[in-house]
Design a protein around this motif. Structure first.
Motif, PDB file in Angstrom:
ATOM      1  N   VAL A 267       0.908  -1.252   0.024  1.00 15.35           N
ATOM      2  CA  VAL A 267      -0.070   0.071   0.560  1.00 15.35           C
ATOM      3  C   VAL A 267       1.146   0.688   0.167  1.00 15.35           C
ATOM      4  CG1 VAL A 267      -1.796   1.982   1.599  1.00 15.35           C
ATOM      5  CG2 VAL A 267      -1.822  -0.758   0.835  1.00 15.35           C
ATOM      6  N   VAL A 268       0.886   2.298  -0.771  1.00 13.46           N
ATOM      7  CA  VAL A 268       1.831   3.687  -0.725  1.00 13.46           C
ATOM      8  C   VAL A 268       0.388   4.773  -1.159  1.00 13.46           C
ATOM      9  CG1 VAL A 268       2.786   4.709  -1.688  1.00 13.46           C
ATOM     10  CG2 VAL A 268       3.166   1.953  -2.586  1.00 13.46           C
ATOM     11  N   ALA A 269       0.998   5.786   0.161  1.00 11.90           N
ATOM     12  CA  ALA A 269      -0.569   6.686  -0.019  1.00 11.90           C
ATOM     13  C   ALA A 269       0.663   7.621   1.292  1.00 11.90           C
ATOM     14  CB  ALA A 269      -1.774   6.499   1.607  1.00 11.90           C
ATOM     15  N   GLY A 270      -0.458   8.565   1.250  1.00 12.14           N
ATOM     16  CA  GLY A 270      -0.160  10.238   1.147  1.00 12.14           C
ATOM     17  C   GLY A 270       0.128  11.493   0.086  1.00 12.14           C
ATOM     18  N   GLY A 271       0.375  12.838   0.018  1.00 14.12           N
ATOM     19  CA  GLY A 271       0.222  13.337  -0.653  1.00 14.12           C
ATOM     20  C   GLY A 271       1.197  12.668  -2.584  1.00 14.12           C
ATOM     21  N   VAL A 272       2.558  12.465  -1.621  1.00 15.61           N
ATOM     22  CA  VAL A 272       3.188  12.151  -2.503  1.00 15.61           C
ATOM     23  C   VAL A 272       2.893  10.705  -3.894  1.00 15.61           C
ATOM     24  CG1 VAL A 272       6.009  11.889  -3.466  1.00 15.61           C
ATOM     25  CG2 VAL A 272       5.437  12.927  -1.439  1.00 15.61           C
ATOM     26  N   ALA A 273       2.162  10.277  -2.942  1.00 13.57           N
ATOM     27  CA  ALA A 273       1.697   8.606  -3.812  1.00 13.57           C
ATOM     28  C   ALA A 273       1.139   9.677  -4.900  1.00 13.57           C
ATOM     29  CB  ALA A 273       1.150   8.240  -3.242  1.00 13.57           C
ATOM     30  N   ALA A 274       0.163  10.260  -5.084  1.00 20.03           N
ATOM     31  CA  ALA A 274      -0.699  11.139  -5.914  1.00 20.03           C
ATOM     32  C   ALA A 274       0.563  11.363  -7.521  1.00 20.03           C
ATOM     33  CB  ALA A 274      -1.070  12.601  -5.612  1.00 20.03           C
TER      34      ALA A 274
END
Length: 332
Positions: A267-274
């Motif tokens: 799972v990759v999340a957080g603002g930079v994951a956009a």
């Protein structure tokens, strides 16, 4: 069960209504990009003042969007930390007041754990256990996730977070704020192979991140060749080379953690994951490795209150509520 989520950890004022930890009925976010653009980053005091102005209108908008009344809300979930203290206090004070007035449970949510919970708001959520990479403006952390209440830190950035490095490099390149968005947009016009930038590693700590040296390497390139900043192509090439170095560092460590623990999911999340380059690289490399990848929608990558309400639901299920003496925390 309807949970109202409130998020004010940095420069987004957000409120959401989520049913049973899964169904998003409303998700409202007020950004502050205009307020901080002239400073090249978030000014904590200004952020806190803007939260004070936005918090009640944002909550009202979320309730209206969800078509529910405040009396129908069964719990209040709020970001307790980490984050900017002044910003956190605004949301926390409002959440406390509402929980007291409505006589409903108050749930204090860890901001980074909420980012992980965002992966469960999609149509096909991951199965436990999995590896999670949370990468944002303030944090770059790797976790082993056994359950919603068993989230074990494996590694973090020793210095700058990835998002922080994006902002600092954008400032060096005179691209403005927010830096991550500006660098991603410009990188599409550049050649990532133009500049040989380092992929910093910490000896004996293979899951530890470091981006300060990469930022310094960009500064040294500019110092050695000042003409770069005067040519649009030169700036685009340096931006693309920097972005690729960050992406390589993130993807390599995330996949190393997956291999070490022999987990089937990432799972990759957080603002930079956009960031689209990061998403493309993750999709290609996880597919090649036979690893299932879970990425929240772009809206749920950046700070939002839907993820806070989702995590709050699982805290409530575990009986982990706060009393009115609780306080926020800046680090953790």
């Amino acid at each position: 069960m309807l949970i109202l989520g409130i998020e004010t950890s940095c420069d987004e004022t957000a409120a959401a209504v989520v049913a049973s930890g899964r169904k998003v009925l409303a998700d409202v976010v007020a950004t502050q990009f205009d307020l901080h653009a002239d400073y090249g980053g978030v000014v904590p005091e200004l952020a806190a003042r803007r939260h004070q102005e936005n918090i009640l209108p944002v909550i009202r908008a979320a309730l209206k969007q969800a078509n529910v009344t405040l009396r129908e809300v069964q719990a209040i979930a709020v970001t307790q930390g980490p984050g900017l203290i002044g910003a956190l206090v605004v949301g926390f004070a409002v959440a406390k007041s509402m929980a007291y007035a409505l006589k409903v449970p108050l749930l204090g949510v860890h901001h980074l754990q909420a980012h992980i919970a965002a992966a469960f708001l999609g149509d096909a959520p991951p199965d436990f256990p999995f590896i999670a990479l949370v990468v944002s403006g303030g944090h770059t952390n790797l976790y082993r996730v056994e359950s919603f209440r068993q989230i074990i830190l494996l590694g973090r950035s020793r210095d700058d977070a990835a998002g922080e490095a994006f902002d600092k490099v954008a400032k060096l390149l005179q691209l403005g704020y927010p830096g991550g968005v500006a660098i991603e947009k410009l990188s599409g016009q550049g050649d990532a192979q133009t500049f040989a930038l380092p992929r910093p590693r910490i000896h004996h700590e293979p899951l530890t991140f470091s981006f300060s040296g990469l930022k310094t390497a960009v500064a040294n390139v500019l110092k050695r060749n000042q003409d770069i900043i005067r040519t649009p192509q030169g700036v685009a090439d340096l931006a693309a080379s920097f972005q690729q170095a960050v992406v390589d560092s993130l993807v390599s460590r995330a996949l190393l953690a997956v291999r070490r623990h022999d987990y089937p999911c990432l799972v990759v999340a957080g603002g930079v994951a956009a960031n689209q380059r990061l998403r493309q690289e993750l999709q290609a490399q996880t597919a090649a490795a036979g690893v299932k990848l879970f990425l929240p929608s772009l809206k749920l990558c950046t700070d939002n209150a839907a993820m806070v309400a989702a995590m709050g639901y699982h805290l409530l299920q575990a009986g982990e509520t706060l009393d009115l003496r609780a306080d926020v925390f800046a680090r953790g």
